[in-house]
Every structure is written in structure tokens, then in C-alpha cells.
Design a protein around this motif. Structure first.
Motif, PDB file in Angstrom:
ATOM      1  N   THR A   1     -20.671   5.374 -13.802  1.00  0.00           N
ATOM      2  CA  THR A   1     -19.298   4.929 -14.008  1.00  0.00           C
ATOM      3  C   THR A   1     -18.752   4.339 -12.717  1.00  0.00           C
ATOM      4  O   THR A   1     -19.020   4.834 -11.627  1.00  0.00           O
ATOM      5  N   VAL A   2     -17.979   3.278 -12.859  1.00  0.00           N
ATOM      6  CA  VAL A   2     -17.368   2.649 -11.689  1.00  0.00           C
ATOM      7  C   VAL A   2     -15.891   2.413 -11.973  1.00  0.00           C
ATOM      8  O   VAL A   2     -15.501   2.060 -13.088  1.00  0.00           O
ATOM      9  N   VAL A   3     -15.080   2.658 -10.961  1.00  0.00           N
ATOM     10  CA  VAL A   3     -13.639   2.444 -11.031  1.00  0.00           C
ATOM     11  C   VAL A   3     -13.306   1.283 -10.098  1.00  0.00           C
ATOM     12  O   VAL A   3     -13.873   1.160  -9.017  1.00  0.00           O
ATOM     13  N   VAL A   4     -12.381   0.446 -10.537  1.00  0.00           N
ATOM     14  CA  VAL A   4     -11.998  -0.732  -9.763  1.00  0.00           C
ATOM     15  C   VAL A   4     -10.485  -0.757  -9.612  1.00  0.00           C
ATOM     16  O   VAL A   4      -9.756  -0.436 -10.549  1.00  0.00           O
ATOM     17  N   VAL A   5     -10.041  -1.128  -8.420  1.00  0.00           N
ATOM     18  CA  VAL A   5      -8.635  -1.431  -8.193  1.00  0.00           C
ATOM     19  C   VAL A   5      -8.588  -2.882  -7.737  1.00  0.00           C
ATOM     20  O   VAL A   5      -9.263  -3.260  -6.775  1.00  0.00           O
ATOM     21  N   ALA A   6      -7.821  -3.689  -8.444  1.00  0.00           N
ATOM     22  CA  ALA A   6      -7.628  -5.092  -8.073  1.00  0.00           C
ATOM     23  C   ALA A   6      -6.144  -5.296  -7.803  1.00  0.00           C
ATOM     24  O   ALA A   6      -5.299  -4.846  -8.578  1.00  0.00           O
ATOM     25  N   VAL A   7      -5.836  -5.950  -6.698  1.00  0.00           N
ATOM     26  CA  VAL A   7      -4.447  -6.175  -6.305  1.00  0.00           C
ATOM     27  C   VAL A   7      -4.155  -7.672  -6.363  1.00  0.00           C
ATOM     28  O   VAL A   7      -4.802  -8.466  -5.680  1.00  0.00           O
ATOM     29  N   PHE A   8      -3.185  -8.028  -7.191  1.00  0.00           N
ATOM     30  CA  PHE A   8      -2.725  -9.405  -7.329  1.00  0.00           C
ATOM     31  C   PHE A   8      -1.387  -9.526  -6.612  1.00  0.00           C
ATOM     32  O   PHE A   8      -0.469  -8.743  -6.883  1.00  0.00           O
ATOM     33  N   THR A   9      -1.258 -10.483  -5.719  1.00  0.00           N
ATOM     34  CA  THR A   9       0.013 -10.728  -5.035  1.00  0.00           C
ATOM     35  C   THR A   9       0.579 -12.041  -5.552  1.00  0.00           C
ATOM     36  O   THR A   9      -0.037 -13.099  -5.398  1.00  0.00           O
ATOM     37  N   ALA A  10       1.753 -11.942  -6.167  1.00  0.00           N
ATOM     38  CA  ALA A  10       2.371 -13.115  -6.788  1.00  0.00           C
ATOM     39  C   ALA A  10       2.825 -14.125  -5.733  1.00  0.00           C
ATOM     40  O   ALA A  10       3.307 -13.757  -4.659  1.00  0.00           O
ATOM     41  N   ALA A  11       2.683 -15.387  -6.067  1.00  0.00           N
ATOM     42  CA  ALA A  11       3.266 -16.456  -5.253  1.00  0.00           C
ATOM     43  C   ALA A  11       4.786 -16.341  -5.369  1.00  0.00           C
ATOM     44  O   ALA A  11       5.300 -15.765  -6.341  1.00  0.00           O
ATOM     45  N   PRO A  12       5.518 -16.858  -4.392  1.00  0.00           N
ATOM     46  CA  PRO A  12       6.984 -16.761  -4.443  1.00  0.00           C
ATOM     47  C   PRO A  12       7.544 -17.260  -5.775  1.00  0.00           C
ATOM     48  O   PRO A  12       7.197 -18.348  -6.253  1.00  0.00           O
ATOM     49  N   GLY A  13       8.360 -16.411  -6.397  1.00  0.00           N
ATOM     50  CA  GLY A  13       9.004 -16.764  -7.658  1.00  0.00           C
ATOM     51  C   GLY A  13       8.107 -16.704  -8.880  1.00  0.00           C
ATOM     52  O   GLY A  13       8.528 -17.093  -9.970  1.00  0.00           O
ATOM     53  N   LYS A  14       6.886 -16.218  -8.743  1.00  0.00           N
ATOM     54  CA  LYS A  14       5.914 -16.246  -9.846  1.00  0.00           C
ATOM     55  C   LYS A  14       5.557 -14.865 -10.402  1.00  0.00           C
ATOM     56  O   LYS A  14       4.657 -14.744 -11.232  1.00  0.00           O
TER      57      LYS A  14
END
Length: 111
Positions: free
Chosen positions: A10-23
Motif C-alpha cells: 500500500t502507498v499513500v500520496v500527498v499532492a499539494v496544488f498551489t493556485a495561481a492568483p485568483g484561480k
């Protein structure tokens, strides 16, 4: 010391998305739209998004095996996610793969 994750673990993943300004709202909507396709994939046990400070969205994932996670990464659901989020982030998502360490109770000690 180098270690490798067995293909059946089993594998766990954390993905972090950083929004562009105003998005941020558009990014949130794009991720929500992409999730059903991922939920239908073999091996997907958890694929959930959460708002976080600083215009970030965290994606928490759990996969039954590294092989199925790798297939997901090259599959149509990720291609669709990339298409939907194009231009909505400041950079590609930061992705961290982790192997669970059992501790405490099965309900509380593992994702």
C-alpha cells in the motif's frame, strides 16, 4: 541507506496544488470534476481533496499497490486532471509518496 517500496505494498500520496492568483475556485472545481475518473481506477482506495492556507489544495491518496499508482500516473484520469488544471496553478503539484507504518489501532493508525 536506500530502500525501495515493494510493488504490492500500500502507498499513500500527498499532492499539494498551489493556485495561481485568483484561480483557487477554478482549481477546486477542476479537481472536483477530475476525481470521479480516478475513483473508478483499479487500486484507488482514497482520493480526496482538502482546502489549506495560502491558496493551496491538498490531495490525499491511498493506493493498493505501487504498480496501480504508477498506472494511474500514466493513465487517462491523470491526463484529464492535467488538462483541467492547466493554467490554474503556479507550478506542477508537489507529490510525496509514503509507505504506511502500522501503529496503534487499525482504524486510527493507518490511512
Amino acid at each position: 541507506m536506500t530502500s525501495t517500496t515493494p510493488a504490492t505494498e500500500t502507498v499513500v500520496v500527498v499532492a499539494v496544488f498551489t493556485a495561481a492568483p485568483g484561480k483557487l475556485d477554478a482549481l477546486r472545481s477542476a479537481l472536483v470534476e477530475a476525481i470521479p475518473g480516478v475513483h473508478a481506477e483499479a487500486g484507488c482506495e482514497l482520493y480526496a481533496i482538502h482546502d489549506a492556507p495560502d491558496d493551496q489544495i491538498y490531495m490525499l491518496e491511498k493506493w493498493t499497490s505501487v504498480d496501480l499508482l504508477d498506472a494511474h500516473g500514466h493513465g487517462p484520469a491523470v491526463a484529464r486532471l492535467q488538462e483541467l488544471t492547466a493554467g490554474l496553478t503556479v507550478a506542477p503539484p508537489q507529490v510525496l509518496r509514503m509507505t504506511p507504518i502500522p501503529a496503534g489501532t487499525a482504524e486510527q493508525g493507518l490511512l
